[in-house]
Design a protein around this motif. Structure first.
Motif, short mmCIF file in Angstrom:
data_model
loop_
_atom_site.label_atom_id
_atom_site.label_comp_id
_atom_site.label_asym_id
_atom_site.label_seq_id
_atom_site.Cartn_x
_atom_site.Cartn_y
_atom_site.Cartn_z
N SER A 23 0.99 -1.21 -0.31
CA SER A 23 0.10 0.32 -0.31
C SER A 23 0.46 0.90 0.07
O SER A 23 0.36 2.10 -0.54
CB SER A 23 -1.13 -0.16 1.57
OG SER A 23 0.13 0.24 2.59
N LEU A 27 1.00 2.78 -6.49
CA LEU A 27 0.46 1.48 -7.82
C LEU A 27 0.42 1.94 -9.28
O LEU A 27 -0.25 1.11 -9.98
CB LEU A 27 -1.06 1.11 -7.38
CG LEU A 27 -0.53 0.46 -5.33
CD1 LEU A 27 -2.55 0.56 -4.87
CD2 LEU A 27 -0.33 -0.74 -5.90
N LYS A 104 2.11 -5.41 -8.46
CA LYS A 104 1.87 -4.34 -8.44
C LYS A 104 1.58 -3.42 -8.54
O LYS A 104 1.09 -2.16 -8.79
CB LYS A 104 0.67 -4.43 -7.98
CG LYS A 104 -0.63 -5.60 -7.43
CD LYS A 104 -1.34 -6.00 -5.94
CE LYS A 104 -1.79 -7.30 -5.87
NZ LYS A 104 -1.69 -7.60 -4.69
N TRP A 105 3.18 -2.81 -8.03
CA TRP A 105 4.19 -1.34 -8.30
C TRP A 105 4.88 -1.19 -9.25
O TRP A 105 5.27 -2.38 -9.86
CB TRP A 105 4.22 -1.52 -7.18
CG TRP A 105 5.13 -2.08 -6.15
CD1 TRP A 105 6.25 -2.16 -6.65
CD2 TRP A 105 4.86 -2.86 -5.25
NE1 TRP A 105 7.05 -3.04 -5.94
CE2 TRP A 105 6.34 -4.22 -5.53
CE3 TRP A 105 3.74 -4.31 -4.71
CZ2 TRP A 105 6.81 -4.74 -4.21
CZ3 TRP A 105 4.40 -5.02 -4.22
CH2 TRP A 105 5.30 -6.13 -4.08
N GLN A 138 1.38 7.74 -3.64
CA GLN A 138 0.27 7.14 -4.76
C GLN A 138 -0.07 8.33 -5.38
O GLN A 138 -0.94 8.38 -7.02
CB GLN A 138 -1.18 7.45 -4.23
CG GLN A 138 -0.73 5.67 -4.01
CD GLN A 138 -0.28 4.81 -4.04
OE1 GLN A 138 -0.12 3.99 -5.55
NE2 GLN A 138 0.48 3.88 -3.35
#
Length: 164
Positions: A23, A27, A104-105, A138
């Motif tokens: 997290s 992303l 995912k990143w 992000q």
């Protein structure tokens, strides 16, 4: 006993491949223009370098240019040493950078020709050193994270973008 050993090995292997704080990592694909600039160690990283790494105070920076070149100045060498061994030395050099997706990143992939870069660690004297820097955040401004030792360990240097 053999069954317990198999379970232990299975748990060890699966834990090595878990996402490390996904997290926190970027992303969505960042634009080149949002990454270009000069980055310096965060306050937390500066304290980590003094307390844990025992590095002397230096002006450390990472500069990303829009032509795909990267320059590192006085980056503590433990990002490239075996098991994050702090030797108190610094790496300097120029190379190229791109962004790439990992699971995912997004990551910044830097490549330095060892013939012209000055690395304190035992890197080959011919060829290239390729390093992956995690992108954190992000939205811009992003933070660059250099893992020290195991990327799943909680020891990393973070560099924040400067205003200049």
């Amino acid at each position: 006993m053999p069954r317990l050993l198999l379970v232990a090995v299975g748990l060890l292997l699966t834990s090595c491949f878990r996402d490390a704080n996904p997290s926190d990592f970027t992303l969505g694909q960042p634009s080149v223009k949002d990454l270009v600039g000069t980055y310096i160690p965060t306050e937390h990283t500066t304290e980590l370098l003094k307390a844990t790494g025992k590095y002397p105070v230096q002006n450390s920076s990472i500069t990303l240019k829009d032509d795909g070149t990267i320059t590192i100045a006085n980056v503590p060498d433990w990002w490239l040493t075996s098991f994050g061994e702090a030797t108190g030395k610094f790496d300097n050099g120029s190379g190229t950078w791109t962004i790439d997706r990992n699971k995912k990143w997004w990551l910044l992939v830097a490549s330095f020709p060892t013939a012209t870069a000055q690395f304190s660690s035992s890197v080959p004297r011919s060829g290239h050193v390729t390093a992956m820097l995690s992108l954190v955040g992000q939205k811009p401004p992003y933070t660059l994270q250099l893992s020290v030792s195991d990327p799943n360990a909680d020891v990393a240097m973070q560099y924040q973008k400067t205003d200049s």
